[in-house]
Design a protein around this motif. Structure first.
Motif, PDB file in Angstrom:
ATOM      1  N   TYR A 165       0.858  -1.178   0.000  1.00 58.73           N
ATOM      2  CA  TYR A 165       0.000   0.000   0.000  1.00 58.73           C
ATOM      3  C   TYR A 165       0.892   1.226   0.000  1.00 58.73           C
ATOM      4  O   TYR A 165       2.000   1.197   0.487  1.00 58.73           O
ATOM      5  CB  TYR A 165      -0.961   0.022   1.192  1.00 58.73           C
ATOM      6  CG  TYR A 165      -0.283  -0.107   2.528  1.00 58.73           C
ATOM      7  CD1 TYR A 165       0.230   1.005   3.184  1.00 58.73           C
ATOM      8  CD2 TYR A 165      -0.147  -1.336   3.139  1.00 58.73           C
ATOM      9  CE1 TYR A 165       0.870   0.886   4.406  1.00 58.73           C
ATOM     10  CE2 TYR A 165       0.492  -1.465   4.357  1.00 58.73           C
ATOM     11  CZ  TYR A 165       0.983  -0.346   4.982  1.00 58.73           C
ATOM     12  OH  TYR A 165       1.629  -0.472   6.192  1.00 58.73           O
ATOM     13  N   ASP A 166       0.423   2.290  -0.600  1.00 61.02           N
ATOM     14  CA  ASP A 166       1.161   3.552  -0.682  1.00 61.02           C
ATOM     15  C   ASP A 166       2.575   3.372  -1.241  1.00 61.02           C
ATOM     16  O   ASP A 166       3.510   4.042  -0.817  1.00 61.02           O
ATOM     17  CB  ASP A 166       1.247   4.233   0.686  1.00 61.02           C
ATOM     18  CG  ASP A 166      -0.106   4.641   1.230  1.00 61.02           C
ATOM     19  OD1 ASP A 166      -1.021   4.851   0.415  1.00 61.02           O
ATOM     20  OD2 ASP A 166      -0.241   4.747   2.456  1.00 61.02           O
ATOM     21  N   GLY A 167       2.767   2.430  -2.155  1.00 61.71           N
ATOM     22  CA  GLY A 167       4.082   2.205  -2.745  1.00 61.71           C
ATOM     23  C   GLY A 167       5.049   1.471  -1.842  1.00 61.71           C
ATOM     24  O   GLY A 167       6.234   1.362  -2.147  1.00 61.71           O
ATOM     25  N   LYS A 168       4.560   0.956  -0.715  1.00 64.50           N
ATOM     26  CA  LYS A 168       5.409   0.207   0.220  1.00 64.50           C
ATOM     27  C   LYS A 168       4.945  -1.240   0.270  1.00 64.50           C
ATOM     28  O   LYS A 168       3.773  -1.530   0.075  1.00 64.50           O
ATOM     29  CB  LYS A 168       5.289   0.792   1.629  1.00 64.50           C
ATOM     30  CG  LYS A 168       5.694   2.245   1.720  1.00 64.50           C
ATOM     31  CD  LYS A 168       5.422   2.775   3.107  1.00 64.50           C
ATOM     32  CE  LYS A 168       5.675   4.265   3.158  1.00 64.50           C
ATOM     33  NZ  LYS A 168       5.235   4.854   4.401  1.00 64.50           N
ATOM     34  N   THR A 169       5.879  -2.135   0.534  1.00 64.29           N
ATOM     35  CA  THR A 169       5.559  -3.548   0.689  1.00 64.29           C
ATOM     36  C   THR A 169       6.072  -4.013   2.039  1.00 64.29           C
ATOM     37  O   THR A 169       7.217  -3.750   2.398  1.00 64.29           O
ATOM     38  CB  THR A 169       6.198  -4.390  -0.425  1.00 64.29           C
ATOM     39  OG1 THR A 169       5.719  -3.912  -1.689  1.00 64.29           O
ATOM     40  CG2 THR A 169       5.854  -5.858  -0.282  1.00 64.29           C
ATOM     41  N   VAL A 170       5.193  -4.704   2.771  1.00 63.57           N
ATOM     42  CA  VAL A 170       5.546  -5.208   4.101  1.00 63.57           C
ATOM     43  C   VAL A 170       5.308  -6.710   4.106  1.00 63.57           C
ATOM     44  O   VAL A 170       4.251  -7.183   3.682  1.00 63.57           O
ATOM     45  CB  VAL A 170       4.697  -4.529   5.201  1.00 63.57           C
ATOM     46  CG1 VAL A 170       5.076  -5.057   6.568  1.00 63.57           C
ATOM     47  CG2 VAL A 170       4.849  -3.022   5.147  1.00 63.57           C
ATOM     48  N   ASP A 171       6.295  -7.469   4.593  1.00 65.58           N
ATOM     49  CA  ASP A 171       6.151  -8.913   4.749  1.00 65.58           C
ATOM     50  C   ASP A 171       5.869  -9.218   6.215  1.00 65.58           C
ATOM     51  O   ASP A 171       6.621  -8.807   7.099  1.00 65.58           O
ATOM     52  CB  ASP A 171       7.432  -9.645   4.329  1.00 65.58           C
ATOM     53  CG  ASP A 171       7.639  -9.611   2.832  1.00 65.58           C
ATOM     54  OD1 ASP A 171       6.650  -9.808   2.101  1.00 65.58           O
ATOM     55  OD2 ASP A 171       8.783  -9.393   2.397  1.00 65.58           O
ATOM     56  N   TYR A 172       4.782  -9.948   6.462  1.00 66.34           N
ATOM     57  CA  TYR A 172       4.420 -10.355   7.822  1.00 66.34           C
ATOM     58  C   TYR A 172       4.781 -11.819   8.002  1.00 66.34           C
ATOM     59  O   TYR A 172       4.722 -12.604   7.072  1.00 66.34           O
ATOM     60  CB  TYR A 172       2.927 -10.125   8.060  1.00 66.34           C
ATOM     61  CG  TYR A 172       2.576  -8.663   8.105  1.00 66.34           C
ATOM     62  CD1 TYR A 172       2.684  -7.944   9.280  1.00 66.34           C
ATOM     63  CD2 TYR A 172       2.161  -7.990   6.956  1.00 66.34           C
ATOM     64  CE1 TYR A 172       2.378  -6.588   9.315  1.00 66.34           C
ATOM     65  CE2 TYR A 172       1.855  -6.639   6.991  1.00 66.34           C
ATOM     66  CZ  TYR A 172       1.966  -5.947   8.181  1.00 66.34           C
ATOM     67  OH  TYR A 172       1.674  -4.614   8.212  1.00 66.34           O
ATOM     68  N   ARG A 173       5.145 -12.178   9.218  1.00 66.25           N
ATOM     69  CA  ARG A 173       5.576 -13.551   9.492  1.00 66.25           C
ATOM     70  C   ARG A 173       4.422 -14.497   9.751  1.00 66.25           C
ATOM     71  O   ARG A 173       4.553 -15.702   9.572  1.00 66.25           O
ATOM     72  CB  ARG A 173       6.505 -13.564  10.696  1.00 66.25           C
ATOM     73  CG  ARG A 173       7.869 -12.981  10.370  1.00 66.25           C
ATOM     74  CD  ARG A 173       8.695 -12.914  11.588  1.00 66.25           C
ATOM     75  NE  ARG A 173       8.391 -11.601  12.186  1.00 66.25           N
ATOM     76  CZ  ARG A 173       8.905 -11.135  13.281  1.00 66.25           C
ATOM     77  NH1 ARG A 173       9.743 -11.853  13.963  1.00 66.25           N
ATOM     78  NH2 ARG A 173       8.592  -9.948  13.720  1.00 66.25           N
ATOM     79  N   SER A 174       3.276 -13.957  10.200  1.00 65.21           N
ATOM     80  CA  SER A 174       2.152 -14.831  10.526  1.00 65.21           C
ATOM     81  C   SER A 174       0.841 -14.063  10.432  1.00 65.21           C
ATOM     82  O   SER A 174       0.825 -12.834  10.351  1.00 65.21           O
ATOM     83  CB  SER A 174       2.311 -15.380  11.940  1.00 65.21           C
ATOM     84  OG  SER A 174       2.203 -14.321  12.887  1.00 65.21           O
TER      85      SER A 174
END
Length: 71
Positions: free
Chosen positions: A27-36
């Motif tokens: 979102y908003d040009g950002k990518t976040v990886d979550y572990r769970s």
């Protein structure tokens, strides 16, 4: 500080990815990886608190405790 619309957009992106089972959210040009999934849930709860604070309200959580003795 983010606007309410931006916070709602982030929350919606998290909810969509959570329901699809994907741990990467963009979102908003950002990518976040979550572990769970639990980590995504915590992020959604944090966004809910931020949205409520931006709107001038509080989230009230209620916990009901019941006990029984034996059967």
């Amino acid at each position: 500080m983010s606007t309410t619309a931006e916070l709602r957009a982030r929350r919606e992106a998290l909810a969509v990815q959570r329901s699809s089972g994907v741990a990467r959210v963009s979102y908003d040009g950002k990518t976040v990886d979550y572990r769970s999934v639990a980590e995504i849930d915590r992020a959604i709860e944090a966004l809910d608190r931020e949205i409520a604070a931006a709107e001038g309200r509080r989230i009230v959580r209620q916990v009901r405790v019941t006990t029984s003795k034996g059967l």
